[in-house]
Write a protein that holds these residues in place. Structure first.
Motif, PDB file in Angstrom:
ATOM      1  N   THR A 131       0.838  -1.217   0.000  1.00  0.00           N
ATOM      2  CA  THR A 131       0.000   0.000   0.000  1.00  0.00           C
ATOM      3  C   THR A 131       0.865   1.256   0.000  1.00  0.00           C
ATOM      4  OG1 THR A 131      -1.707  -1.188   1.239  1.00  0.00           O
ATOM      5  CG2 THR A 131      -1.861   1.217   1.186  1.00  0.00           C
ATOM      6  N   MET A 132       1.918   1.243   0.827  1.00  0.00           N
ATOM      7  CA  MET A 132       2.821   2.398   0.903  1.00  0.00           C
ATOM      8  C   MET A 132       3.504   2.665  -0.430  1.00  0.00           C
ATOM      9  SD  MET A 132       4.571   1.804   4.646  1.00  0.00           S
ATOM     10  CE  MET A 132       5.892   2.933   4.283  1.00  0.00           C
ATOM     11  N   ILE A 133       3.985   1.607  -1.087  1.00  0.00           N
ATOM     12  CA  ILE A 133       4.673   1.783  -2.365  1.00  0.00           C
ATOM     13  C   ILE A 133       3.724   2.358  -3.416  1.00  0.00           C
ATOM     14  CG2 ILE A 133       5.713   0.543  -4.304  1.00  0.00           C
ATOM     15  CD1 ILE A 133       7.086  -1.266  -2.300  1.00  0.00           C
ATOM     16  N   LEU A 134       2.504   1.835  -3.462  1.00  0.00           N
ATOM     17  CA  LEU A 134       1.517   2.322  -4.438  1.00  0.00           C
ATOM     18  C   LEU A 134       1.178   3.792  -4.188  1.00  0.00           C
ATOM     19  CD1 LEU A 134      -0.914  -0.750  -4.608  1.00  0.00           C
ATOM     20  CD2 LEU A 134       0.814  -0.069  -6.286  1.00  0.00           C
ATOM     21  N   VAL A 135       1.000   4.140  -2.917  1.00  0.00           N
ATOM     22  CA  VAL A 135       0.647   5.527  -2.570  1.00  0.00           C
ATOM     23  C   VAL A 135       1.822   6.463  -2.835  1.00  0.00           C
ATOM     24  CG1 VAL A 135       0.046   7.079  -0.675  1.00  0.00           C
ATOM     25  CG2 VAL A 135      -1.107   4.867  -0.895  1.00  0.00           C
ATOM     26  N   TYR A 136       3.027   6.061  -2.379  1.00  0.00           N
ATOM     27  CA  TYR A 136       4.210   6.912  -2.580  1.00  0.00           C
ATOM     28  C   TYR A 136       4.516   7.095  -4.058  1.00  0.00           C
ATOM     29  CZ  TYR A 136       5.322   6.725   2.413  1.00  0.00           C
ATOM     30  OH  TYR A 136       5.283   6.855   3.775  1.00  0.00           O
ATOM     31  N   LEU A 137       4.366   6.025  -4.833  1.00  0.00           N
ATOM     32  CA  LEU A 137       4.618   6.112  -6.271  1.00  0.00           C
ATOM     33  C   LEU A 137       3.656   7.089  -6.930  1.00  0.00           C
ATOM     34  CD1 LEU A 137       6.209   5.204  -8.713  1.00  0.00           C
ATOM     35  CD2 LEU A 137       4.811   3.133  -8.807  1.00  0.00           C
ATOM     36  N   ALA A 138       2.390   7.032  -6.522  1.00  0.00           N
ATOM     37  CA  ALA A 138       1.394   7.957  -7.065  1.00  0.00           C
ATOM     38  C   ALA A 138       1.711   9.405  -6.674  1.00  0.00           C
ATOM     39  CB  ALA A 138      -0.003   7.572  -6.589  1.00  0.00           C
ATOM     40  N   MET A 139       2.131   9.606  -5.423  1.00  0.00           N
ATOM     41  CA  MET A 139       2.466  10.954  -4.951  1.00  0.00           C
ATOM     42  C   MET A 139       3.678  11.516  -5.688  1.00  0.00           C
ATOM     43  SD  MET A 139       1.903  10.416  -0.838  1.00  0.00           S
ATOM     44  CE  MET A 139       2.724  11.941  -0.422  1.00  0.00           C
ATOM     45  N   ILE A 140       4.718  10.680  -5.837  1.00  0.00           N
ATOM     46  CA  ILE A 140       5.931  11.130  -6.533  1.00  0.00           C
ATOM     47  C   ILE A 140       5.615  11.434  -7.991  1.00  0.00           C
ATOM     48  CG2 ILE A 140       8.241  10.448  -7.290  1.00  0.00           C
ATOM     49  CD1 ILE A 140       8.320   8.663  -4.718  1.00  0.00           C
ATOM     50  N   ALA A 141       4.788  10.580  -8.619  1.00  0.00           N
ATOM     51  CA  ALA A 141       4.409  10.797 -10.019  1.00  0.00           C
ATOM     52  C   ALA A 141       3.610  12.091 -10.179  1.00  0.00           C
ATOM     53  CB  ALA A 141       3.590   9.613 -10.523  1.00  0.00           C
ATOM     54  N   PHE A 142       2.742  12.374  -9.213  1.00  0.00           N
ATOM     55  CA  PHE A 142       1.957  13.610  -9.268  1.00  0.00           C
ATOM     56  C   PHE A 142       2.868  14.832  -9.190  1.00  0.00           C
ATOM     57  CE2 PHE A 142      -0.229  17.066  -7.044  1.00  0.00           C
ATOM     58  CZ  PHE A 142      -1.317  17.277  -7.899  1.00  0.00           C
TER      59      PHE A 142
END
Length: 261
Positions: A131-142
């Motif tokens: 969950t953390m990786i998916l959320v962090y990846l989305a945040m960094i991509a944004f």
């Protein structure tokens, strides 16, 4: 007929990456530069704890991760790149609808990931880590897609490359039922030198596109990657995990010898 087929492929997960990052359709060429990540990291994952069907599990893990990761490629290519100071146009020049392209990938990713979670012996910490990786990846991509200055995007681009492979590795460890943190550590150790080298190359490339006069400094891959091999042999679990680095160095030496003859 060819354009229609290419358009369908652009909508399909992984097909978009192939047509915009790997294959140059107009010149009938393959970008081995993009595939260097795979050359270096696949041996790190496979030889960590080689088991039956490991390669199949890795292919499945890469496919699932790209269902999610391609969302950020599409948003960047079809939307935010128009606002960059140095826009990069990719692909075979075929337009697709942003909404449909995103929905197809997110739907497939959700279905497959749910199936894996329900059928595997996933621990609580692995679920939290995923969950953390998916959320962090989305945040960094944004954040990455909101930065208009191309030169300022290198740090977020580097983090996205690292997070992409951590996601692939975590999915692989879940499918293969092995300890995730140890293998993720190995992947990070092997990937960081490569990411630093690539991002430095991107920085110099963009500076040249802006008109900066950068002196040409050619550093052989046999040197820039070879210097890490002794350290990685010590740090990683299995010497075979540096197979990708060895292959790259040997290919560089062979190329150098051919150029000299």
């Amino acid at each position: 007929m060819e354009k229609k087929l290419l358009k369908y492929l652009m909508y399909m997960p992984i097909g978009y990456t192939l047509l915009t990052r790997v294959i140059d359709v107009s010149r009938r060429k393959i970008s081995f530069y993009y595939l260097t990540d795979f050359l270096l990291i696949i041996p790190v994952i496979l030889f960590y704890d080689f088991r039956a069907f490991a390669f199949i599990s890795l292919v499945i893990s890469i496919a699932i991760a790209y269902f999610y990761y391609e969302v950020f490629y599409i948003v960047n290519d079809l939307w935010t790149t128009k606002y960059e100071d140095i826009p990069t146009l990719r692909g075979p020049g075929i337009s697709i609808k942003l909404t449909w392209a995103l929905l197809i990938r997110l739907a497939m990713f959700t279905v497959v990931l749910t199936a894996i979670i329900l059928t595997s012996s996933l621990s609580l910490y692995e679920l939290l880590l995923l969950t953390m990786i998916l959320v962090y990846l989305a945040m960094i991509a944004f954040i990455h897609n909101m930065i208009r200055d191309k030169l300022k995007r290198n740090p977020t681009h580097a983090l996205m490359r690292l997070m992409r492979w951590l996601l692939i590795t975590l999915l692989f460890s879940i499918v293969q039922n092995i300890k995730s943190l140890d293998i993720m550590k190995d992947v990070a150790l092997a990937l960081i030198p490569h990411v630093v080298s690539v991002e430095l190359g991107y920085l110099l490339y963009n500076l040249k596109r802006m008109g900066a006069r950068i002196p040409e400094i050619k550093v052989r891959l046999s040197l820039s990657y070879g210097i890490y091999i002794p350290l990685l042999v010590i740090l990683l679990h299995n010497p075979l995990q540096v197979g990708g680095y060895l292959f790259l160095v040997m290919a560089s030496i062979i190329k150098m010898l051919r150029e000299g003859s």
